[in-house]
Motif scaffolding. Structure first.
Motif, PDB file in Angstrom:
ATOM      1  N   HIS A 702       0.838  -1.204   0.000  1.00 39.38           N
ATOM      2  CA  HIS A 702       0.000   0.000   0.000  1.00 39.38           C
ATOM      3  C   HIS A 702       0.874   1.255   0.000  1.00 39.38           C
ATOM      4  N   ALA A 703       1.946   1.230   0.788  1.00 43.41           N
ATOM      5  CA  ALA A 703       2.860   2.378   0.819  1.00 43.41           C
ATOM      6  C   ALA A 703       3.540   2.568  -0.534  1.00 43.41           C
ATOM      7  N   LEU A 704       3.911   1.480  -1.182  1.00 46.63           N
ATOM      8  CA  LEU A 704       4.560   1.586  -2.491  1.00 46.63           C
ATOM      9  C   LEU A 704       3.618   2.147  -3.540  1.00 46.63           C
ATOM     10  N   TRP A 705       2.363   1.723  -3.516  1.00 40.76           N
ATOM     11  CA  TRP A 705       1.393   2.296  -4.458  1.00 40.76           C
ATOM     12  C   TRP A 705       1.189   3.784  -4.198  1.00 40.76           C
ATOM     13  N   ASN A 706       1.473   4.209  -2.958  1.00 35.96           N
ATOM     14  CA  ASN A 706       1.341   5.622  -2.612  1.00 35.96           C
ATOM     15  C   ASN A 706       2.690   6.340  -2.613  1.00 35.96           C
ATOM     16  N   ASP A 707       3.663   5.747  -3.323  1.00 32.03           N
ATOM     17  CA  ASP A 707       4.962   6.383  -3.565  1.00 32.03           C
ATOM     18  C   ASP A 707       5.717   6.669  -2.263  1.00 32.03           C
ATOM     19  N   ASP A 708       5.729   5.663  -1.352  1.00 32.67           N
ATOM     20  CA  ASP A 708       6.416   5.831  -0.066  1.00 32.67           C
ATOM     21  C   ASP A 708       7.262   4.593   0.220  1.00 32.67           C
ATOM     22  N   PRO A 709       8.366   4.405  -0.512  1.00 31.77           N
ATOM     23  CA  PRO A 709       9.177   3.196  -0.323  1.00 31.77           C
ATOM     24  C   PRO A 709       9.849   3.114   1.036  1.00 31.77           C
ATOM     25  N   TRP A 739      11.320  -4.490  -4.412  1.00 29.42           N
ATOM     26  CA  TRP A 739      10.542  -3.502  -5.169  1.00 29.42           C
ATOM     27  C   TRP A 739      10.782  -2.100  -4.589  1.00 29.42           C
ATOM     28  N   ALA A 740      10.724  -2.001  -3.236  1.00 23.17           N
ATOM     29  CA  ALA A 740      10.936  -0.695  -2.595  1.00 23.17           C
ATOM     30  C   ALA A 740      12.347  -0.171  -2.863  1.00 23.17           C
ATOM     31  N   LEU A 741      13.345  -1.041  -2.770  1.00 20.93           N
ATOM     32  CA  LEU A 741      14.725  -0.607  -3.032  1.00 20.93           C
ATOM     33  C   LEU A 741      14.897  -0.169  -4.490  1.00 20.93           C
ATOM     34  N   ALA A 742      14.222  -0.862  -5.389  1.00 17.94           N
ATOM     35  CA  ALA A 742      14.312  -0.484  -6.797  1.00 17.94           C
ATOM     36  C   ALA A 742      13.723   0.905  -7.027  1.00 17.94           C
ATOM     37  N   GLU A 743      12.647   1.232  -6.295  1.00 18.40           N
ATOM     38  CA  GLU A 743      12.070   2.578  -6.420  1.00 18.40           C
ATOM     39  C   GLU A 743      13.062   3.631  -5.940  1.00 18.40           C
ATOM     40  N   THR A 745      16.385   3.377  -5.987  1.00 20.61           N
ATOM     41  CA  THR A 745      17.490   3.515  -6.952  1.00 20.61           C
ATOM     42  C   THR A 745      17.031   4.230  -8.212  1.00 20.61           C
ATOM     43  N   THR A 746      15.761   4.060  -8.568  1.00 22.67           N
ATOM     44  CA  THR A 746      15.231   4.734  -9.754  1.00 22.67           C
ATOM     45  C   THR A 746      15.076   6.231  -9.525  1.00 22.67           C
ATOM     46  N   HIS A 747      14.754   6.590  -8.255  1.00 21.84           N
ATOM     47  CA  HIS A 747      14.573   8.011  -7.904  1.00 21.84           C
ATOM     48  C   HIS A 747      15.473   8.332  -6.716  1.00 21.84           C
ATOM     49  N   PRO A 748      16.762   8.442  -6.923  1.00 19.56           N
ATOM     50  CA  PRO A 748      17.710   8.618  -5.807  1.00 19.56           C
ATOM     51  C   PRO A 748      17.586   9.954  -5.086  1.00 19.56           C
ATOM     52  N   SER A 749      16.836  10.892  -5.642  1.00 21.09           N
ATOM     53  CA  SER A 749      16.719  12.201  -4.998  1.00 21.09           C
ATOM     54  C   SER A 749      15.689  12.220  -3.884  1.00 21.09           C
ATOM     55  N   ARG A 750      15.001  11.099  -3.643  1.00 28.81           N
ATOM     56  CA  ARG A 750      14.008  11.078  -2.568  1.00 28.81           C
ATOM     57  C   ARG A 750      14.671  11.381  -1.228  1.00 28.81           C
ATOM     58  N   PRO A 751      14.025  12.156  -0.346  1.00 32.13           N
ATOM     59  CA  PRO A 751      14.578  12.402   0.993  1.00 32.13           C
ATOM     60  C   PRO A 751      14.752  11.086   1.744  1.00 32.13           C
ATOM     61  N   GLY A 752      15.870  10.962   2.440  1.00 32.31           N
ATOM     62  CA  GLY A 752      16.128   9.765   3.235  1.00 32.31           C
ATOM     63  C   GLY A 752      16.800   8.644   2.497  1.00 32.31           C
ATOM     64  N   ALA A 800      14.064 -10.837 -10.227  1.00 33.50           N
ATOM     65  CA  ALA A 800      13.901  -9.765 -11.205  1.00 33.50           C
ATOM     66  C   ALA A 800      13.992  -8.393 -10.549  1.00 33.50           C
ATOM     67  N   GLU A 801      13.396  -8.239  -9.366  1.00 33.14           N
ATOM     68  CA  GLU A 801      13.474  -6.946  -8.670  1.00 33.14           C
ATOM     69  C   GLU A 801      14.918  -6.649  -8.259  1.00 33.14           C
ATOM     70  N   TRP A 802      15.660  -7.685  -7.909  1.00 31.25           N
ATOM     71  CA  TRP A 802      17.084  -7.485  -7.589  1.00 31.25           C
ATOM     72  C   TRP A 802      17.810  -6.890  -8.790  1.00 31.25           C
ATOM     73  N   HIS A 803      17.498  -7.387  -9.988  1.00 31.65           N
ATOM     74  CA  HIS A 803      18.113  -6.821 -11.193  1.00 31.65           C
ATOM     75  C   HIS A 803      17.702  -5.358 -11.387  1.00 31.65           C
ATOM     76  N   ARG A 804      16.482  -5.000 -11.023  1.00 27.10           N
ATOM     77  CA  ARG A 804      16.077  -3.597 -11.123  1.00 27.10           C
ATOM     78  C   ARG A 804      16.933  -2.719 -10.211  1.00 27.10           C
ATOM     79  N   VAL A 805      17.195  -3.226  -8.990  1.00 24.89           N
ATOM     80  CA  VAL A 805      18.031  -2.455  -8.069  1.00 24.89           C
ATOM     81  C   VAL A 805      19.427  -2.249  -8.655  1.00 24.89           C
ATOM     82  N   HIS A 806      19.966  -3.286  -9.262  1.00 22.88           N
ATOM     83  CA  HIS A 806      21.326  -3.232  -9.803  1.00 22.88           C
ATOM     84  C   HIS A 806      21.383  -2.619 -11.204  1.00 22.88           C
TER      85      HIS A 806
END
Length: 958
Positions: A702-709, A739-743, A745-752, A800-806
């Motif tokens: 639910h947090a991921l769907w709401n952009d809160d990894p 999945w959360a870690l991949a988000e 890495t995709t958006h590294p500018s997120r606070p925290g 597959a999600e691990w590959h997204r992170v990397h």
């Protein structure tokens, strides 16, 4: 002076009555509610509820009323039996009761048939389920008002039933009302925690009756016939707002007596025969049957009739039903009983023991009060057995404990009780365990072993209760001792053979998830052989389940299913074990991707649970949530949502929280507004392992769907800290964490987000390693066979999600994930296409990406998976794909029909001009939840403001 009572309007209670009528009205509209009415003795609770009953009757309600007795916790379910007995005479209600053996047994007293194949704990669950189903079915034809009076005298089982109904009634047209005396609630009174628990439920209204003010009290006295202004003023000053006290003062012409003396003054005006009858009635309790009263009093028909006319004319006893009488007020009965001489009281109690017949709980009460200890011992044992048979384990435990306490004070106790002390102690411990107190059962078994010496049966029962109390190592040691003792002696007689079979089965169960797991297979085989030889069906089924779970862990799913099918076909005499076998059979089928057979097996279990009244037992609820999961995985989301809607949001106990958590599977995937409210109610139960896995795992999604990894990762860490590393559930949790870690890495500018991507990759490596270990390592020596189809699919997702992170994901990374979920998991197929589309776009394979995207859009629309659909829309906009075609189904003529029930409630309050905060307070939900509801309402109505939405509502309303 004859007794007078106002037959006019209710005086001084308009506000309190309005609150109760509001609860009644909500119930009539399908919003069940509970009201508890408290106040001092004589303050007017019965009069107020009587007015409510009249209103309910005028509105077409079916009214059921039951009253608790002042005999302590000796008579389980007395108010329920009282209410059903009265309702059974109704031509429409009677058949609904007769069709439910548990309820029919309460009405007719056929206790031995009611419990059937269950112990006291399961029988209680059957009774609770039957009561809920009865009220639900009755409320389909007309709303129901169920009144429980004098809850301060309620037994534990009745209190548990009230809490159960308060939580489980969701959409039924039922209103529950209970009354209690506040002046009886000392600091440790058992009703206090119940009132505190009910007070936390939004559906419960607490109505406290305070003293009447002077004006209302004067009006009350005038309505009763008071005409002397000076006397009325004196009574108002002395009565201190208590209507009953005022009535007694008016009847005594204001004489300066205390209340007890006032009441006894009325008694002393009676003739000697009438006083004798009244004293006998006081010993019986608040109510008494006419024939019993005649036999105790010793009067002939004419004398009793004359005495009763005198008593009734003065308002001391009132006709109650067709064949009995009740004291006008409990205070009057207490005053008469307290005034009895010691010898007189003992003699009258003795008379009741001679005349009562087949009512062991009442007999035990009267024997004790009459100082007949042998009689009390024998009656207490029988009362315990009776309580077991009607599903009242707490009361059974109390009666057995009372018998054990009396044992050393009675000569030849075993002969008197008709049971050996060891057997009695075993019954007491079993009742304690079934009432939800395994620690008390453990304590009793340890005491028994210390006083009676070691036996295999006692050690096996100790092990069983230790398992129930989550004391694994101690359970293993106790079970080992039981097996040692059972195998060291002869097993030639049937009892010893049964003990051996159960000892082996319990030992295998205790070791199943322990480091000694490797010993389970041989133990289960021995238990199975012993159980079949001794024809102990419960031990046979338990051994088959343990053996099947070993084969499942080893990867031999076919053998596991065969064993579980065999166990599921057994009717062992223990319904809990039967339902456990069916559940695990359906679960293994489900996890192997055999959704159609799993659905059939689960439906068999759900039907068995429903027919036996065990829908709310542990495995009854497990089967229902498994059925929801099968619908969810198969893409049958309408059916899944229907089941989820029946899982209570406002939970208060762990079993309810576990069931509620499973509703989140479909609700999170659909993006339903109820998710926030459900999560808020479930948060207090995060200490429970199953609740943590289900609820926090879905909270992470639910947090991921709401952009809160970041919040999602907090949930993932909490789960991994609690579950065993070899538990296969770890695989899905790690996939979600990746999945959360991949988000991030995709958006590294997120606070925290860590400043060094290597930190995220290291964390991802750890999660993937955990997922792989959970897929390959089992308990004990670590052996684990191949996972089922769903487990393998989640492992592919984690890879597959691990590959997204990397940053190494390719279309070939996601194609195996898509294939893995195509065993029938519709939603995860669509989610896999989403990621495959991203990978195809990154690889420049635009045409195939468009095909996968359109297919995923269609699947998401078909399911109603709103968060996924939004993510796909966003991806489509970024890729500049042609928008998916609009739905072909025509829009409803009235957009208000698209709103959910909760959204309609919110809209009506918006139309009243309430703010989000005020709506949240009114509906007991979070501000954020209200905001989500309002946003959904505006979108569905196609408007942009609250004013426009309110206009829609006003046009619809007359």
């Amino acid at each position: 002076m004859t007794w007078r009572q106002s037959g006019g309007a209710l005086i001084g209670r308009a506000d309190e009555l309005a609150r109760l009528v509001e609860v009644l009205g909500d119930a009539a509209m399908g919003r069940p509610g509970v009201a508890v009415v408290g106040g001092d003795a004589g303050i007017g609770k019965t009069r107020l509820v009587g007015e409510l009953v009249e209103r309910a009757g005028e509105l077409g309600f079916a009214v059921l009323t039951g009253q608790c007795a002042e005999l302590g916790d000796t008579l389980p379910y007395l108010p329920l039996a009282d209410a059903l007995r009265g309702a059974a005479r109704d031509d429409d209600i009677g058949p609904l009761i007769a069709g439910r053996p548990m309820l029919d047994g309460l009405v007719g007293g056929t206790w031995s048939d009611a419990g059937g194949e269950a112990g006291a704990g399961l029988t209680q669950q059957r009774l609770f389920g039957s009561t809920l189903a009865f009220l639900a079915e009755l409320s389909e034809s007309r709303p129901v008002l169920f009144v429980l009076e004098d809850l301060h005298w309620a037994d534990r089982s009745t209190r548990d039933l009230l809490v159960f109904l308060s939580r489980m009634l969701q959409r039924e047209r039922v209103c529950l009302v209970g009354t209690y005396r506040t002046d009886d609630l000392h600091r440790r009174h058992p009703l206090r925690p119940l009132l505190a628990e009910l007070g936390r439920l939004p559906s419960v209204s607490v109505v406290e009756l305070g003293p009447l003010d002077d004006g209302d009290m004067s009006d009350h006295l005038v309505a009763l016939g008071g005409a002397d202004a000076r006397l009325i003023r004196q009574i108002v000053e002395r009565a201190e707002g208590n209507p009953f006290y005022a009535e007694e003062l008016l009847d005594a012409d204001g004489l300066p007596y205390g209340l007890a003396n006032l009441l006894l003054a009325r008694v002393e005006r009676l003739g000697d025969p009438a006083q004798r009858v009244l004293r006998a009635a006081a010993v019986a309790g608040r109510r008494i049957d006419h024939d019993l009263l005649q036999r105790v009093s010793g009067l002939d028909d004419a004398e009793l009739e004359a005495a009763m006319r005198e008593i009734v004319s003065r308002g001391l006893l009132l006709p109650d039903g067709d064949y009995g009488y009740a004291f006008r007020h409990a205070l009057l009965r207490e005053a008469v009983y307290t005034d009895l001489l010691p010898g007189e009281r003992t003699r009258l109690h003795g008379e009741f023991t001679r005349l009562l017949g087949d009512s062991p709980a009442e007999l035990a009460y009267h024997y004790l009060a009459g100082h007949d200890l042998p009689g009390a011992l024998a009656a207490s044992v029988q009362a315990g057995k009776r309580a077991e048979s009607i599903g009242a384990p707490t009361e059974a435990h109390r009666h057995y404990d009372q018998a054990l306490a009396l044992w050393p004070r009675v000569q030849h106790a075993e002969s008197v009780a008709g049971i050996a002390r060891m057997r009695l102690a075993l019954l007491s411990a079993a009742a304690a365990d079934e009432s939800g107190d395994p620690h008390r059962a453990v304590s009793q078994m340890r005491e028994l072993l210390a006083t009676e010496g070691p036996t295999a049966e006692a050690w096996e029962r100790l092990a069983y209760y230790l398992i129930d109390s989550d004391s694994g190592p101690a359970a293993i040691e106790a079970a080992r001792t039981a097996v040692t003792l059972a195998t060291s002696g002869s097993t030639d007689n049937a009892h010893d053979a049964c003990v051996l079979a159960r000892s082996l089965a319990t030992y295998a169960r205790a070791l199943l998830w322990s480091p000694q797991h490797d010993d389970v297979k041989e133990l289960a085989r021995q238990a199975l052989e012993a159980a079949r030889s001794a024809e102990v069906r419960d031990a046979e089924s338990s051994a088959l389940i343990s053996l099947a779970m070993v084969h499942e862990i080893e990867g031999d799913a076919a053998c596991a299913q065969e064993l579980l099918a065999e166990a599921g076909a057994i009717r062992s005499g223990n319904l809990s074990i039967d339902l456990r076998a069916i559940f695990h059979h359906a679960r293994v089928q489900y996890e192997r991707g055999a959704l159609v057979p799993a659905a059939r097996t689960a439906d068999t279990g759900v039907t068995l649970a429903r027919e036996t009244g065990l829908s709310w037992s542990t495995y009854g609820t497990d089967l229902r949530f498994l059925r929801l999961l099968i619908h969810y995985v198969a893409g049958e989301w309408q059916e899944a949502s229907t089941l989820a809607a029946g899982f209570a949001v406002r939970v208060g106990r762990i079993p309810e929280a576990r069931l509620s958590g499973f509703a989140l599977f479909v609700e999170v995937a659909r993006g339903d507004a109820v998710v926030e409210e459900r999560l808020a109610w479930l948060k207090p139960f995060w200490h429970d392992e199953l609740v943590t896995y289900i609820v926090r795992g879905l909270s992470a999604e639910h947090a991921l769907w709401n952009d809160d990894p970041h919040t999602a990762l907090d949930h993932i860490k909490a789960i991994l800290d609690m579950v065993e590393p070899f538990d296969p559930v770890v695989i899905r949790i790690c996939a979600t964490g990746l999945w959360a870690l991949a988000e991030l890495t995709t958006h590294p500018s997120r606070p925290g987000t860590p400043s060094h991507p290597a930190d995220l990759r290291t964390w991802a490596d750890d999660l993937l390693s955990r997922a792989r270990d959970a897929a390959t390592v089992g308990p004990g020596s670590g052996k684990r066979g191949e996972l089922g189809l769903e487990g393998m699919a989640w492992l592919a997702r984690a890879e597959a999600e691990w590959h997204r992170v990397h940053g190494t994901a390719t279309p070939d990374t996601w194609r195996p994930v898509l294939r893995a979920f195509q065993f029938g998991f519709t939603y995860e197929v669509a989610r896999s296409r989403w990621r495959l589309t991203e990978a195809l776009l990154a690889a420049g394979e635009r045409e195939e990406a468009l095909t996968e995207w359109r297919t995923a859009m269609t699947e998401a629309e078909s399911l109603g998976a709103l968060p996924l659909h939004r993510a796909l829309e966003a991806l489509g906009r970024r890729a500049r794909f042609t928008p998916a075609p609009p739905p072909t189904s025509p829009a409803p003529a009235d957009p208000l029909t698209t709103l959910t029930t909760r959204e309609q409630e919110v809209l009506s309050l918006v139309a009243e001009g309430l703010s989000n905060r005020e709506i949240a307070e009114r509906l007991f939900i979070a501000n954020k939840t209200v905001s989500v509801h309002v946003s959904n309402i505006l979108a569905k109505l196609g408007v942009t403001s609250r004013t426009q939405a309110a206009a829609h509502h006003h046009r619809r309303e007359p």
